[in-house]
Scaffold this motif. Structure first.
Motif, short mmCIF file in Angstrom:
data_model
loop_
_atom_site.label_atom_id
_atom_site.label_comp_id
_atom_site.label_asym_id
_atom_site.label_seq_id
_atom_site.Cartn_x
_atom_site.Cartn_y
_atom_site.Cartn_z
N CYS A 40 0.83 -1.20 0.00
CA CYS A 40 0.00 0.00 0.00
C CYS A 40 0.87 1.25 0.00
O CYS A 40 1.82 1.37 0.78
CB CYS A 40 -0.90 0.01 1.22
SG CYS A 40 -2.22 -1.21 1.15
N GLY A 41 0.54 2.18 -0.88
CA GLY A 41 1.25 3.44 -0.94
C GLY A 41 2.58 3.39 -1.63
O GLY A 41 3.29 4.41 -1.70
N HIS A 43 4.38 3.26 -5.01
CA HIS A 43 4.16 3.42 -6.44
C HIS A 43 5.38 4.08 -7.09
O HIS A 43 6.16 4.76 -6.41
CB HIS A 43 2.93 4.29 -6.71
CG HIS A 43 1.65 3.70 -6.20
ND1 HIS A 43 1.18 3.94 -4.92
CD2 HIS A 43 0.74 2.88 -6.79
CE1 HIS A 43 0.04 3.29 -4.75
NE2 HIS A 43 -0.24 2.64 -5.85
N ASP A 61 -3.93 5.59 -0.53
CA ASP A 61 -3.99 4.25 -1.09
C ASP A 61 -4.36 3.23 -0.01
O ASP A 61 -3.85 3.27 1.11
CB ASP A 61 -2.62 3.89 -1.69
CG ASP A 61 -2.66 2.65 -2.55
OD1 ASP A 61 -3.71 2.41 -3.19
OD2 ASP A 61 -1.66 1.92 -2.58
N CYS A 62 -5.27 2.35 -0.36
CA CYS A 62 -5.74 1.25 0.49
C CYS A 62 -6.57 1.71 1.69
O CYS A 62 -6.82 0.93 2.61
CB CYS A 62 -4.57 0.39 1.00
SG CYS A 62 -3.55 -0.30 -0.30
N SER A 116 -10.78 1.41 -7.57
CA SER A 116 -9.42 1.77 -7.97
C SER A 116 -9.50 2.98 -8.89
O SER A 116 -10.50 3.19 -9.59
CB SER A 116 -8.72 0.61 -8.68
OG SER A 116 -9.32 0.33 -9.93
N ARG A 131 -4.47 3.07 -7.76
CA ARG A 131 -4.56 3.23 -6.31
C ARG A 131 -5.97 2.83 -5.88
O ARG A 131 -6.90 3.00 -6.65
CB ARG A 131 -4.23 4.65 -5.89
CG ARG A 131 -2.74 4.99 -6.04
CD ARG A 131 -2.50 6.48 -6.05
NE ARG A 131 -1.08 6.81 -6.00
CZ ARG A 131 -0.24 6.81 -7.04
NH1 ARG A 131 -0.72 6.50 -8.25
NH2 ARG A 131 1.04 7.11 -6.91
#
Length: 756
Positions: A40-41, A43, A61-62, A116, A131
């Motif tokens: 998560c997070g 990228h 994100d998430c 997403s 995301r």
């Protein structure tokens, strides 16, 4: 001494090496669709930027969202480009929207489920990695009207637009439950009606000029509201003369927007509110003069922050963020009366909602310090009232606003002795806490907020935030059943651990390791803590907020050495003034018997340390274990700092007592390098005298300093609240393989890994 802990089985804390970390209340989960889901997070695309002051990527994100739809924001590219956001829902269907701003308001409710989203710009057509976020069941609908609809609503709302009509109007409460506050305000207006209007501010001091505008604002709005509540022409005449005088103040001199943004903003806001409230009293000629002054000052505000999109690009601007919301409210009050106001409202209306507060996330946190939180909220509340009544946008439905009550309850609980973590943290602002807490709760009531507001005392009932708040039956209610005594706010990196949140004599342990770093009003205090007990400060964050960027602020107050945190080599610490000097809470648990929090702060030390990890275990009601694991490329003499209001009682180089009235705490170094303890009541730069020219009381700064340099270090410290170290309690820490065990009188109260 008998242990006040709940017994071995309940108090035992095991934090196994390599344990899976989680954050209670945030629910981040890894992606499930891919065979190798990214963390998560994590990228690698153009939304990942090196400038920490650019707008954040939201939703996180998430994350799990309790507002539908969420607002979308991202760091913009340099230059003029358009952005296309594609959102894919739980059913696999995709929708796209395009904008030339770096934020987007979705135009309909999103059903519960997992989504997403991806971005594409006209710069090079690169599509970002997806995301995700989840809309929780029962999420609160919060769909913003279109810019045209916002303007239409404002124009169709009759003056006064600040409050609703009929029994729901707070004005109706002036002769009901708020009659005492209204009478006090009207009495003050009577006392000052004979005074001349404030002379146009012309001092060489920006602070002095701003304060002059604030003083005249209070006088003007008090008498204007007295007219609203009585329709006595004596109040109308005085309010009109004050408004017209301010309308005549120069828009190019010392309080022009370019010279003093806060002073000019304050004048524009005063004029707009007064114009709205006295609409049925003012003549057409008077209205025109007031509107012209509003036009010039608000145009400057709009051009600086809204037309350029600058505040959305760089939202971490405490002046600019408030200016944005006030611009939207002024536009709502004057739409249809000023030709430019319609355009201002179209540009600023949605933007002000999206960027209501850049200082925290969905959890309701405010990362710029509790003092600034209250000052900002006090300024924003009348704005929120105007936007709700004039445009129908109810910010009480916004996730951050709804959850702000948790932040207040956990970090400014009733009878707390001071604020926390940032400029003004040492101040006891009981009147502001009560005033803002009660007014905010009336605006956005919740079970926890009702308990909180009912437990606060000392507010000034004649202040506008309270007089104009939505009507709410005052009541004292018990704290909601099941309210936990510990809480974490991941968006700001703060944790609170209380012996009993509902008890005014509680023990409170606070911890900060924040993504906001030491920027703006925040300090270089990652992985630091504060301890209060029985309504008194014990382990304090030291120093005084004598003003912004004074020698004391720069050389002491903002520095790591001023907090209960780790320094080295004679007081060297974290980067003192930047959002890049961050920490992170990587683990938090709360249980009935104990809480655990772990922070990592390597980034805060700007490369000087390769490991800066602190774990705190609070075993209710009176044991606190602090474990620091440190490493660096070069050898350092490590320093473990502790601060207090009074001189500490040194029993040895490894044990000291902090005493403040009936509050006391024994601090004992159980395991560490060979250290010596010293203390001083001197600052590296003293605070400037207050307006009363009184020196601030001394504070004491203690340091357990290693006697020799090393590349790594471990500290295990036991703090016993309620003890002055003169009892016969035996405490120790022993290494058991890959963990550290802490014992008190032969009973294990905590087990911790030495490091990961």
């Amino acid at each position: 001494m008998k242990l006040r802990a709940l017994g071995l089985a309940a108090a035992l804390v095991v934090l196994a090496a390599g344990a899976a970390f989680f954050l209670r209340h945030t629910l981040p989960l890894p992606l499930a669709e891919s065979a190798e889901p990214p963390a998560c997070g994590v990228h690698k695309d153009w939304l990942v930027r090196s400038d920490p002051l650019l707008a954040p990527v939201r939703p996180m994100d998430c994350s799990t969202i309790t507002q539908t739809p969420p607002e979308f924001t991202w760091p913009p590219l340099e230059g003029k480009f358009t952005y296309t956001l594609t959102l894919t829902g739980p059913d696999g269907k995709a929708e796209s929207r395009t904008t030339d701003r770096n934020w987007l308001v979705w135009d309909h409710v999103l059903a519960p489920g997992k989504y997403s989203w991806q971005m594409q710009s006209t710069y090079d057509k690169e599509v970002t990695q997806p995301r995700t976020f989840t809309i929780a069941p029962g999420a609160v609908p919060f769909v913003l009207p279109s810019p045209d609809e916002i303007v239409k609503r404002a124009r169709s709302t009759p003056h006064p637009r600040t409050w609703p009509p009929g029994d729901a109007s707070p004005v109706a409460a002036f002769h009901g439950e708020r009659r005492n506050g209204f009478a006090a305000m009207a009495g003050e207006a009577d006392d000052k009606r004979h005074l001349p209007v404030q002379e146009e501010p012309h001092s060489g001091s920006k602070d002095s000029n701003y304060n002059d505008t604030v003083d005249e604002q209070k006088r003007t709005l008090a008498v204007a509201l007295a007219y609203v509540g009585t329709h006595d022409p004596k109040y109308g005449a005085d309010a009109a003369r004050r408004l017209l005088a301010q309308a005549g103040w120069s828009t190019t001199g010392p309080i022009a927007f370019a010279q003093n943004d806060m002073a000019s903003r304050n004048v524009a806001w005063t004029l707009a509110l007064g114009y709205d409230w006295l609409y049925d009293y003012l003549s057409a000629e008077q209205k025109q003069k007031i509107l012209e002054a509003i036009r010039v000052r608000t145009r400057d505000m709009y051009d600086e922050y809204v037309a350029t999109n600058e505040i959305a690009r760089y939202p971490y601007d405490s002046h600019g963020n408030l200016t944005l919301t006030i611009t939207a409210a002024i536009a709502a009050l004057t739409a249809g009366d000023l030709p430019e106001a319609d355009q201002w409202l179209k540009g600023a209306g949605q933007m002000a909602i999206v960027w209501t507060s850049p200082w925290g996330g969905a959890d309701g946190g405010f990362g710029n310090g509790t003092a600034q939180a209250q000052w900002d909220t006090g300024t924003n509340l009348p704005v929120w009232y105007v936007l709700k009544n004039a445009t129908g946008i109810d910010l009480a439905k916004k996730e951050w606003v709804r959850n702000y009550s948790r932040y207040l309850a956990y970090f400014l609980p009733p009878d707390t002795p001071s604020g926390l973590f940032g400029d003004g943290q040492e101040q006891h602002l009981s009147e502001i806490w009560a005033r803002v807490g009660k007014a905010y709760t009336a605006f956005a009531p919740s079970p926890l907020g009702l308990w909180y507001a009912g437990a606060l005392e000392g507010e000034d009932p004649s202040r506008l935030e309270l007089l104009l708040a939505p009507r709410l039956k005052e009541q004292r209610v018990p704290i909601p059943k099941g309210t936990e005594n510990g809480a974490v706010f991941p968006s700001i990196g703060w944790a609170a651990m209380h012996s009993d949140l509902a008890d005014p004599k509680r023990t409170s342990v606070y911890f900060r390791s924040s993504p906001y770093g030491s920027y703006n009003h925040s300090h270089a205090d990652q992985n630091s803590f504060v301890v209060n007990d029985h309504g008194k400060r014990l382990a304090i964050a030291s120093g005084y907020y004598d003003n912004f960027r004074t020698p004391h602020w720069t050389q002491w107050y903002k520095q790591t050495r001023a907090s209960n945190a780790i320094t080295f080599d004679g007081g060297k610490g974290e980067g003192p003034d930047g959002r890049q000097f961050t920490g992170e809470i990587v683990h938090f648990e709360t249980h009935p018997a104990y809480d655990i929090v772990t922070g990592r702060a390597e980034k805060a030390y700007d490369g000087a340390l390769t490991r800066a990890e602190r774990t705190m275990v609070y075993v209710r009601p009176n044991f606190i274990v602090v474990h620091d694991s440190l490493a660096a490329p070069a050898a350092h003499t490590w320093e473990w700092n502790i601060h207090a209001l009074n001189r500490m009682n040194k029993l040895s180089d490894r044990k000291v007592a902090l005493v403040n009235g009936d509050a006391r705490m024994c601090v004992e170094m159980l395991s560490s390098p060979d250290v010596g303890f010293t203390q001083t009541d001197r600052f590296t730069a003293p605070p400037e005298p207050s307006s009363m020219q009184k020196a601030e009381p001394a504070q004491w700064h203690g340091t357990f300093a290693a006697r020799s340099a090393s590349r790594t270090a471990e500290f295990v410290v036991l703090m016993r609240v309620g003890s002055d170290c003169t009892d016969s309690v035996a405490a120790s820490a022993t290494v058991n393989g890959d963990s550290i065990s802490v014992q008190v009188d032969g009973r294990t109260i905590a087990e911790l890994p030495p490091r990961r």
